[in-house]
Motif scaffolding. Sequence first.
Motif, PDB file in Angstrom:
ATOM      1  N   ALA A 168      28.495  -1.109  40.314  1.00  0.00           N
ATOM      2  CA  ALA A 168      26.977   0.208  40.382  1.00  0.00           C
ATOM      3  C   ALA A 168      26.718   0.855  39.966  1.00  0.00           C
ATOM      4  O   ALA A 168      25.366   2.022  39.717  1.00  0.00           O
ATOM      5  N   ALA A 169      27.492   1.152  38.234  1.00  0.00           N
ATOM      6  CA  ALA A 169      26.866   2.544  36.963  1.00  0.00           C
ATOM      7  C   ALA A 169      25.734   1.171  36.461  1.00  0.00           C
ATOM      8  O   ALA A 169      24.557   1.892  35.864  1.00  0.00           O
ATOM      9  N   VAL A 170      25.768   0.277  36.460  1.00  0.00           N
ATOM     10  CA  VAL A 170      24.973  -1.017  35.615  1.00  0.00           C
ATOM     11  C   VAL A 170      23.618  -1.174  36.487  1.00  0.00           C
ATOM     12  O   VAL A 170      21.925  -0.497  35.715  1.00  0.00           O
ATOM     13  N   LEU A 171      23.514  -1.176  37.558  1.00  0.00           N
ATOM     14  CA  LEU A 171      22.673  -0.445  39.249  1.00  0.00           C
ATOM     15  C   LEU A 171      22.231   0.414  38.737  1.00  0.00           C
ATOM     16  O   LEU A 171      20.943   0.710  38.566  1.00  0.00           O
ATOM     17  N   ALA A 172      22.781   1.630  38.360  1.00  0.00           N
ATOM     18  CA  ALA A 172      21.788   3.239  38.876  1.00  0.00           C
ATOM     19  C   ALA A 172      20.780   3.167  37.274  1.00  0.00           C
ATOM     20  O   ALA A 172      20.670   4.140  36.895  1.00  0.00           O
ATOM     21  N   TRP A 173      22.204   2.784  36.114  1.00  0.00           N
ATOM     22  CA  TRP A 173      21.179   2.663  34.729  1.00  0.00           C
ATOM     23  C   TRP A 173      20.265   1.887  35.159  1.00  0.00           C
ATOM     24  O   TRP A 173      18.884   2.329  33.955  1.00  0.00           O
ATOM     25  N   GLY A 174      20.215   0.830  35.554  1.00  0.00           N
ATOM     26  CA  GLY A 174      19.109  -0.495  35.223  1.00  0.00           C
ATOM     27  C   GLY A 174      18.380   0.154  36.121  1.00  0.00           C
ATOM     28  O   GLY A 174      17.056   0.713  35.467  1.00  0.00           O
ATOM     29  N   MET A 175      17.890   1.230  37.618  1.00  0.00           N
ATOM     30  CA  MET A 175      16.762   0.932  38.224  1.00  0.00           C
ATOM     31  C   MET A 175      16.294   2.773  37.430  1.00  0.00           C
ATOM     32  O   MET A 175      15.416   2.732  37.461  1.00  0.00           O
ATOM     33  N   PHE A 176      17.193   3.435  36.530  1.00  0.00           N
ATOM     34  CA  PHE A 176      16.990   4.525  36.012  1.00  0.00           C
ATOM     35  C   PHE A 176      15.205   4.306  34.873  1.00  0.00           C
ATOM     36  O   PHE A 176      14.632   5.139  34.780  1.00  0.00           O
ATOM     37  N   VAL A 177      16.275   3.359  33.954  1.00  0.00           N
ATOM     38  CA  VAL A 177      15.248   2.509  32.830  1.00  0.00           C
ATOM     39  C   VAL A 177      14.041   2.087  33.334  1.00  0.00           C
ATOM     40  O   VAL A 177      12.949   2.354  33.223  1.00  0.00           O
ATOM     41  N   ARG A 178      14.309   1.409  34.038  1.00  0.00           N
ATOM     42  CA  ARG A 178      13.120   0.140  35.212  1.00  0.00           C
ATOM     43  C   ARG A 178      11.627   1.916  35.764  1.00  0.00           C
ATOM     44  O   ARG A 178      11.503   1.597  35.306  1.00  0.00           O
ATOM     45  N   ALA A 179      12.155   2.732  36.537  1.00  0.00           N
ATOM     46  CA  ALA A 179      11.253   4.257  36.834  1.00  0.00           C
ATOM     47  C   ALA A 179      11.000   4.520  35.161  1.00  0.00           C
ATOM     48  O   ALA A 179      10.021   5.414  35.547  1.00  0.00           O
ATOM     49  N   ARG A 180      11.736   4.625  34.070  1.00  0.00           N
ATOM     50  CA  ARG A 180      10.845   5.487  33.504  1.00  0.00           C
ATOM     51  C   ARG A 180      10.059   5.018  32.690  1.00  0.00           C
ATOM     52  O   ARG A 180       9.049   5.250  32.064  1.00  0.00           O
ATOM     53  N   ARG A 181       9.788   3.825  32.391  1.00  0.00           N
ATOM     54  CA  ARG A 181       9.017   2.226  32.331  1.00  0.00           C
ATOM     55  C   ARG A 181       8.203   3.164  33.085  1.00  0.00           C
ATOM     56  O   ARG A 181       6.853   2.549  32.682  1.00  0.00           O
ATOM     57  N   GLN A 182       7.575   2.578  34.180  1.00  0.00           N
ATOM     58  CA  GLN A 182       7.398   2.557  35.319  1.00  0.00           C
ATOM     59  C   GLN A 182       6.111   4.590  35.032  1.00  0.00           C
ATOM     60  O   GLN A 182       4.591   4.014  35.402  1.00  0.00           O
ATOM     61  N   LEU A 183       7.393   5.170  34.834  1.00  0.00           N
ATOM     62  CA  LEU A 183       6.606   6.622  34.622  1.00  0.00           C
ATOM     63  C   LEU A 183       5.077   6.372  33.264  1.00  0.00           C
ATOM     64  O   LEU A 183       4.593   6.738  33.436  1.00  0.00           O
ATOM     65  N   VAL A 184       6.454   6.251  32.248  1.00  0.00           N
ATOM     66  CA  VAL A 184       5.527   6.270  30.873  1.00  0.00           C
ATOM     67  C   VAL A 184       3.531   5.240  31.120  1.00  0.00           C
ATOM     68  O   VAL A 184       3.401   5.433  30.584  1.00  0.00           O
ATOM     69  N   VAL A 185       4.277   3.584  31.734  1.00  0.00           N
ATOM     70  CA  VAL A 185       3.451   3.097  31.820  1.00  0.00           C
ATOM     71  C   VAL A 185       1.716   4.453  32.976  1.00  0.00           C
ATOM     72  O   VAL A 185       0.621   3.968  33.110  1.00  0.00           O
ATOM     73  N   SER A 186       2.023   5.013  33.488  1.00  0.00           N
ATOM     74  CA  SER A 186       1.879   5.321  35.021  1.00  0.00           C
ATOM     75  C   SER A 186       1.401   6.797  34.053  1.00  0.00           C
ATOM     76  O   SER A 186      -0.664   7.010  34.063  1.00  0.00           O
ATOM     77  N   LEU A 187       2.368   6.634  33.191  1.00  0.00           N
ATOM     78  CA  LEU A 187       0.672   8.460  32.579  1.00  0.00           C
ATOM     79  C   LEU A 187       0.504   8.072  31.806  1.00  0.00           C
ATOM     80  O   LEU A 187      -0.989   8.996  31.050  1.00  0.00           O
ATOM     81  N   ARG A 188       0.539   6.690  30.605  1.00  0.00           N
ATOM     82  CA  ARG A 188      -1.011   6.092  29.601  1.00  0.00           C
ATOM     83  C   ARG A 188      -1.805   6.002  30.423  1.00  0.00           C
ATOM     84  O   ARG A 188      -2.914   5.643  30.062  1.00  0.00           O
ATOM     85  N   GLU A 189      -1.869   4.572  31.592  1.00  0.00           N
ATOM     86  CA  GLU A 189      -2.603   4.668  32.525  1.00  0.00           C
ATOM     87  C   GLU A 189      -4.046   5.544  32.163  1.00  0.00           C
ATOM     88  O   GLU A 189      -4.995   5.488  32.688  1.00  0.00           O
ATOM     89  N   ARG A 190      -2.768   7.353  33.002  1.00  0.00           N
ATOM     90  CA  ARG A 190      -3.890   8.179  33.558  1.00  0.00           C
ATOM     91  C   ARG A 190      -4.081   8.660  32.133  1.00  0.00           C
ATOM     92  O   ARG A 190      -5.722   9.616  32.044  1.00  0.00           O
ATOM     93  N   ALA A 191      -3.660   8.827  31.146  1.00  0.00           N
ATOM     94  CA  ALA A 191      -4.372   9.689  30.131  1.00  0.00           C
ATOM     95  C   ALA A 191      -5.179   8.868  29.958  1.00  0.00           C
ATOM     96  O   ALA A 191      -6.708   9.607  29.387  1.00  0.00           O
ATOM     97  N   GLU A 192      -5.910   7.637  29.654  1.00  0.00           N
ATOM     98  CA  GLU A 192      -6.242   7.455  29.444  1.00  0.00           C
ATOM     99  C   GLU A 192      -7.806   6.819  30.145  1.00  0.00           C
ATOM    100  O   GLU A 192      -8.657   6.664  29.870  1.00  0.00           O
ATOM    101  N   ARG A 193      -7.571   6.692  31.615  1.00  0.00           N
ATOM    102  CA  ARG A 193      -8.356   7.059  32.513  1.00  0.00           C
ATOM    103  C   ARG A 193      -9.354   8.773  32.481  1.00  0.00           C
ATOM    104  O   ARG A 193     -10.562   8.288  32.430  1.00  0.00           O
ATOM    105  N   ALA A 194      -8.149  10.008  31.715  1.00  0.00           N
ATOM    106  CA  ALA A 194      -9.286  10.609  31.948  1.00  0.00           C
ATOM    107  C   ALA A 194      -9.855  11.220  30.522  1.00  0.00           C
ATOM    108  O   ALA A 194     -10.731  11.255  31.484  1.00  0.00           O
ATOM    109  N   GLU A 195      -9.534  10.078  29.228  1.00  0.00           N
ATOM    110  CA  GLU A 195     -10.059   9.862  29.010  1.00  0.00           C
ATOM    111  C   GLU A 195     -11.488   9.085  29.007  1.00  0.00           C
ATOM    112  O   GLU A 195     -12.579  10.141  28.173  1.00  0.00           O
ATOM    113  N   ALA A 196     -11.196   8.132  29.752  1.00  0.00           N
ATOM    114  CA  ALA A 196     -12.158   7.810  30.030  1.00  0.00           C
ATOM    115  C   ALA A 196     -13.212   8.601  30.921  1.00  0.00           C
ATOM    116  O   ALA A 196     -14.721   8.271  30.758  1.00  0.00           O
ATOM    117  N   GLU A 197     -13.378   9.704  31.866  1.00  0.00           N
ATOM    118  CA  GLU A 197     -13.483  10.168  32.661  1.00  0.00           C
ATOM    119  C   GLU A 197     -14.238  11.175  31.350  1.00  0.00           C
ATOM    120  O   GLU A 197     -15.215  11.434  31.851  1.00  0.00           O
TER     121      GLU A 197
END
Length: 417
Positions: A168-197
Amino acid sequence: MTSAAVPEYPWLLPGSLSVEQAPAGRRARRTTRDWIVDTLCFLGSVGWVLLVTADAQRAAPEFAVALPERWMIPADAALGLVTSVLLWWRRRWPVALAVATLPLTFFSMAASIALVIIYFTVVVHRPWPVAMLLTGAGLVTNLVFARLRPDPTLSYWETVVLGVIISAAVLAWGMFVRARRQLVVSLRERAERAEAEQQLRVTQARQLERNRIAREMHDVLAHRISLLSLHAGALEFRPDASPEEVGRAAGVIRSSAHAALRDLREVIGVLRAENSLGGRPERPQPTLDELPALVEESRAVGVRVGLDDRLVEAGRVPEAVGRGVYRIVQEGLTNARKHAPGTAVTVTLAGGPGKGLSVEVRNPWPVGGTARGRIPGTGTGLVGIGERVSLAGGRLEHGRDDTGDFRLAAWLPWPAS
């Protein structure tokens, strides 16, 4: 060029495509960070294999019940080393490696760290249904592992619970890392989209400003060039004109040409400027107060123009409305000189605060065929005036009316305050 918001190998993102679905001819290349992490994982797993093997070799006799047969100790170490080597391919085939090494979770102690790392990789890099299936399979094998490799200090169920907690600890840690990476990718895409707009808005604002300046210069140059054409035509058809008349016409031609060149030079300078993003055109800025001068300019070249000003509180006309009226009258006078030379033009202004401002330019329809030397037109003047009136929230009408006259009429809003 690869976007900064999307890695070069998108199938390595959480929830992305598998390597088998990656574009043909492309292989996942590790970054410097990946090399460091994979090296540490490999060394940690090998170190654990050596530690577990040495501990099993020197175990005290009272713990003999927890030990497998002596020949299984080197075999388990060999399996642990092989699994440690497989960690170098865990990024490319995490699910395949997890399924292939699943039987080791029944009994192997030496490969446990490598197995946990592979399981963690699946949780981080693959969709959660796959991770949950492997988690369920691991919980089943945990029941067998607690029976085959019992801990002498813990009961069977305590060992099972400990294994569940670790999973359970490994699963929770992995899901946290996964969510954090998705958030970083989403924020980068949003920043690039805002700059392009933002860049798009700047480009659109610059283009709109230049179009507005071009419309202004169409009105100005059409007016001045029509004056030049009238005077040049008068000199052409009046070869017997007196020297005073010739000199006066030449002076008007020279001053009109200089004014047209000055306006053209200024607008070209504005169009070349990259930061010309002001709210209003740079040049020119006529107002309603300059309308009498415009009428007198047309009268000076022989055009019969009548101005009927019925405005109430003309001094309170907004600047934008006054500029629009000026351009409408200017276009009407220019069209009259082009298409109906020699006719009388009537300009009528009416309205007041809260009622709006009405402007009308009327001239008789020309009699006979097209006059020789007629000034050519582009047909875009009325289109530009229509756009100007529409943007101001007004109405525009033009064409031949029931009396046979050509009528250019517009209504512009004039707020009460």
